[in-house]
Motif scaffolding. Structure first.
Motif, short mmCIF file in Angstrom:
data_model
loop_
_atom_site.label_atom_id
_atom_site.label_comp_id
_atom_site.label_asym_id
_atom_site.label_seq_id
_atom_site.Cartn_x
_atom_site.Cartn_y
_atom_site.Cartn_z
N GLY A 216 -11.10 18.43 -6.44
CA GLY A 216 -9.82 17.76 -6.65
C GLY A 216 -9.97 16.32 -7.10
N CYS A 217 -9.22 15.42 -6.48
CA CYS A 217 -9.25 14.01 -6.88
C CYS A 217 -8.82 13.14 -5.69
N VAL A 218 -9.08 11.85 -5.83
CA VAL A 218 -8.66 10.87 -4.83
C VAL A 218 -7.97 9.72 -5.55
N MET A 219 -6.83 9.30 -5.04
CA MET A 219 -6.10 8.18 -5.63
C MET A 219 -5.91 7.07 -4.60
N LEU A 220 -6.15 5.84 -5.01
CA LEU A 220 -5.80 4.68 -4.21
C LEU A 220 -4.71 3.94 -4.95
N GLU A 221 -3.55 3.82 -4.33
CA GLU A 221 -2.40 3.17 -4.95
C GLU A 221 -2.20 1.79 -4.33
N ARG A 222 -1.99 0.79 -5.16
CA ARG A 222 -1.68 -0.55 -4.68
C ARG A 222 -0.22 -0.61 -4.25
N MET A 223 0.05 -1.20 -3.10
CA MET A 223 1.41 -1.34 -2.61
C MET A 223 1.77 -2.82 -2.48
N SER A 224 3.06 -3.10 -2.49
CA SER A 224 3.51 -4.49 -2.45
C SER A 224 4.21 -4.83 -1.15
N HIS A 225 3.92 -4.08 -0.09
CA HIS A 225 4.56 -4.31 1.20
C HIS A 225 4.14 -5.66 1.79
N CYS A 226 4.97 -6.17 2.67
CA CYS A 226 4.64 -7.38 3.41
C CYS A 226 3.46 -7.08 4.34
N LEU A 227 2.41 -7.87 4.24
CA LEU A 227 1.19 -7.59 4.99
C LEU A 227 1.41 -7.62 6.49
N SER A 228 2.31 -8.47 6.95
CA SER A 228 2.53 -8.60 8.38
C SER A 228 3.18 -7.35 8.97
N ASP A 229 3.76 -6.49 8.11
CA ASP A 229 4.42 -5.27 8.58
C ASP A 229 3.48 -4.08 8.64
N LEU A 230 2.24 -4.24 8.17
CA LEU A 230 1.33 -3.12 8.05
C LEU A 230 0.27 -3.11 9.14
#
Length: 355
Positions: A216-230
């Motif tokens: 198959g495959c692997v994907m890494l997606e960049r997100m723009s969430h607030c870092l303090s919420d993660l």
């Protein structure tokens, strides 16, 4: 005669001849000589092929005719009056279901000086996406710079390390690469960590996909969430958890996704790097051995599906499953294009009806 393609691809049954193209591409056009053998030959051994196929002919003119027949606008192709068309010998091993490629690059290589005045702007006129295969780096760089000026997203196929690729990747919005590329390019020891390093090194990147063949495959997606919420997670641990879930997947290709995480990893020098993103594992289609003919071009077929998905704003998880279906269809026929499905193929209906 050597041909290089800088084409605007159109989607059959969705785009009329009067409409603007949706994808502009720059790269090499190769002809494949394919031979199917019962088993891979031993050194100094002569064997007979079971089946063989030549992609039209050894002449670039026939390559252009085939592309035109499939609705590709080849009017921007640069054709050299001297030299040879690039070609590849492909040995398809029926015993182990492998294919071995022996590549013969064309000569002479395309230089930016051969491009007519104003052609770079014309190539990108109306395009929704620019595809670059990493070849012809100087010419590709001109197109990448113009695409960024026009705010046209860029997808780069980063299969092998090539001269000029590092500079070109700085323009990438999307990257699709082979299994070995992440660790080779970043020098990072673990596969998930290398994916994160790619995203950190390429600030414009929205996602990177690594193709893994039958895995198959692997994907890494960049997100723009607030870092303090993660929540902070180790990227290697998250990958292993997703991998276990993917082993349990049955039936049609699917995508298994993590939550949005603040991934962390520790480099060999002890430095900790954090990255907000999402890991997704896409499963491949399970093709019965009796139907598996040739894996030549499966990766290219997958990329074509990704390009289509981006242009039609398909959901990313759905995109990975769609890519697996298209790649699987191509594995059921000999050659890089012999099994490519058409828009009306029954296996594609569930992906395309909602668009």
């Amino acid at each position: 005669m050597e041909s290089y393609i800088m084409d605007d691809s159109v989607v059959e049954e969705q785009t009329s001849a009067s409409e603007k193209p949706i994808v502009a591409g720059c790269g090499g056009v190769y002809m494949d000589y394919l031979a199917t053998v019962a088993r891979f030959p031993q050194p100094d051994e002569k064997i007979r092929s079971i089946d063989s196929k030549v992609s039209n002919d050894a002449f670039g003119k026939l390559v252009i005719e085939e592309l035109n027949g499939d609705g590709v606008d080849t009017s921007f192709m640069v054709v050299s009056d001297i030299g040879t068309t690039p070609f590849t010998y492909v040995i398809v091993d029926r015993e182990k279901n492998t294919r071995t490629c022996i590549n013969s690059p064309g000569y002479p290589p395309l230089s930016p000086q051969e491009l007519p005045d104003g052609i770079v702007t014309k190539i990108l006129d109306g395009a929704k996406l620019l595809y670059l295969d990493g070849r012809l780096a100087d010419t590709a760089l001109l197109l990448a710079e113009e695409a960024k000026r026009k705010r046209i997203p860029i997808l780069i196929d980063a299969e092998p390390k090539r001269a000029g690729l590092d500079e070109l990747l700085q323009f990438a919005d999307y990257v699709v690469c082979s299994a070995e590329f992440p660790q080779v390019w970043t020098g990072f020891p673990t596969f998930p960590g290398a994916l994160t390093q790619i995203a950190i090194k390429l600030p414009n990147l929205k996602f990177v996909i690594v193709t893994l063949g039958a895995s198959g495959c692997v994907m890494l997606e960049r997100m723009s969430h607030c870092l303090s919420d993660l929540e902070l997670f180790d990227v290697n641990t998250e990958y292993e958890l997703l991998l276990k879930r993917s082993f349990q997947a049955t039936g049609e290709p699917t995508a298994i996704s993590s939550e949005v995480r603040l991934f962390k990893q520790t480099a060999s020098n002890g430095e900790t790097v954090e990255f907000p993103g999402r890991l997704v594992i896409g499963t491949a289609e399970k093709i019965p051995p009796s139907e598996l003919v040739d894996t030549t071009g499966a990766g290219d077929a997958f990329i074509a599906a990704v390009l289509y998905s981006l242009c039609t704003q398909m959901n990313l998880e759905k995109m990975l499953a769609f890519g697996a279906i298209v790649a699987g269809a191509n594995c059921r026929a000999l050659g890089a294009r012999g099994g490519l499905p058409y828009y009306h193929d029954s296996k594609l209906i569930s992906f395309l009806d909602a668009l």
